[in-house]
Design a protein around this motif. Structure first.
Motif, PDB file in Angstrom:
ATOM      1  N   THR A  41      38.202  52.173  43.602  1.00  0.00           N
ATOM      2  CA  THR A  41      36.970  51.401  43.815  1.00  0.00           C
ATOM      3  C   THR A  41      36.211  51.127  42.527  1.00  0.00           C
ATOM      4  N   LEU A  69      35.432  37.907  37.699  1.00  0.00           N
ATOM      5  CA  LEU A  69      34.849  37.678  39.009  1.00  0.00           C
ATOM      6  C   LEU A  69      35.418  36.400  39.617  1.00  0.00           C
ATOM      7  N   VAL A  98      28.121  44.249  39.960  1.00  0.00           N
ATOM      8  CA  VAL A  98      29.163  44.158  40.983  1.00  0.00           C
ATOM      9  C   VAL A  98      30.471  44.677  40.410  1.00  0.00           C
ATOM     10  N   LYS A  99      31.429  44.912  41.296  1.00  0.00           N
ATOM     11  CA  LYS A  99      32.755  45.365  40.888  1.00  0.00           C
ATOM     12  C   LYS A  99      33.592  44.205  40.381  1.00  0.00           C
ATOM     13  N   HIS A 102      34.741  40.757  42.345  1.00  0.00           N
ATOM     14  CA  HIS A 102      33.745  40.380  43.353  1.00  0.00           C
ATOM     15  C   HIS A 102      33.573  38.857  43.371  1.00  0.00           C
ATOM     16  N   THR A 103      33.257  38.303  44.536  1.00  0.00           N
ATOM     17  CA  THR A 103      33.102  36.859  44.702  1.00  0.00           C
ATOM     18  C   THR A 103      31.638  36.468  44.646  1.00  0.00           C
TER      19      THR A 103
END
Length: 235
Positions: A41, A69, A98-99, A102-103
């Protein structure tokens, strides 16, 4: 030392060893799961979302992809002051951590103004009702034009000099003019006045009925020309 005591001590040591080994396995398993999930994660890893609002979609997409991203268009709007394909809104907002992968969801500016269908208003609503419905959709209204008819009743809608009907697609940027009644009525029927016919009673030869004198007939009611004749007396 008796045999019973020897085996009892041995079994105790054997059991304790197994219990200790099981505890070590459980601890290692928990640690493996914890670090494995963090690795999967990307725990503790964060990418700050850049500001793409106000940028052209192509430029924003390049920048977003370089940061690891993704970007996806989910809606469109219209702002005539901005060029087409400019990003009007983004989610999540700029500065959000965000990771990777991510969108970012964006709304882009449409190249043309949206169009909407004209609702059923003509000869079906009052001026106030029609005005409220059209403005709720987003149409702009010009001052109404008065026409003969029931006061404040809608008799038509004009867009760019022509009448539009229910269901017609009209640009939201095109102003509309409502034709409403002024409370007066005008008859559309023209009354033709017919002059009465006059019959002229003239001296007619015996046996000839009187008739209406017209330009096409003589005084005897005979249409056409009458040859001259001479009266012939019996001998």
């Amino acid at each position: 030392m008796q045999t019973k005591d020897f085996f009892g001590r041995f079994l105790n040591l054997y059991l304790l060893g197994h219990l200790l080994a099981m505890a070590v396995v459980v601890v290692l398993l928990c640690l493996g799961v914890k670090f494995g999930l963090e690795l999967y994660t990307h725990h503790g890893e964060g990418i700050k979302v850049p500001k793409v609002e106000g940028m052209l979609y192509g430029n924003a997409r390049t920048m977003i992809m370089e940061d690891g991203l993704n970007i996806l268009v989910t809606d469109s709007g219209y702002n005539k002051k901005l060029p087409a394909n400019v990003i009007l809104a983004q989610s999540p907002g700029d500065g959000t951590l965000v990771k990777s992968g991510h969108t970012i969801y964006v709304t882009v500016n449409s190249p043309s103004s949206p169009t909407f269908s004209i609702p059923d208003l003509v000869d079906n609503s009052s001026y106030r009702e029609a005005e409220a419905k059209l403005m709720a959709i987003g149409f702009k209204l010009l001052p109404p034009k008065l026409v003969p008819g029931e006061k404040d009743w809608v008799y038509g809608i004009i867009s760019r000099g022509r009448r539009v009907s229910t269901g017609d697609m009209v640009s939201i940027e095109t102003p509309l003019t409502l034709l409403i009644g002024n409370g007066s009525y005008e008859s559309d029927e023209d009354l033709d006045y017919v002059e009465p016919e006059y019959r002229e009673m003239q001296e007619m030869p015996e046996g000839v009925e009187p008739t209406t004198a017209t330009p096409e007939s003589n005084n005897y009611g005979v249409i056409g020309e009458v040859d001259d004749f001479e009266e012939v007396k019996a001998p």
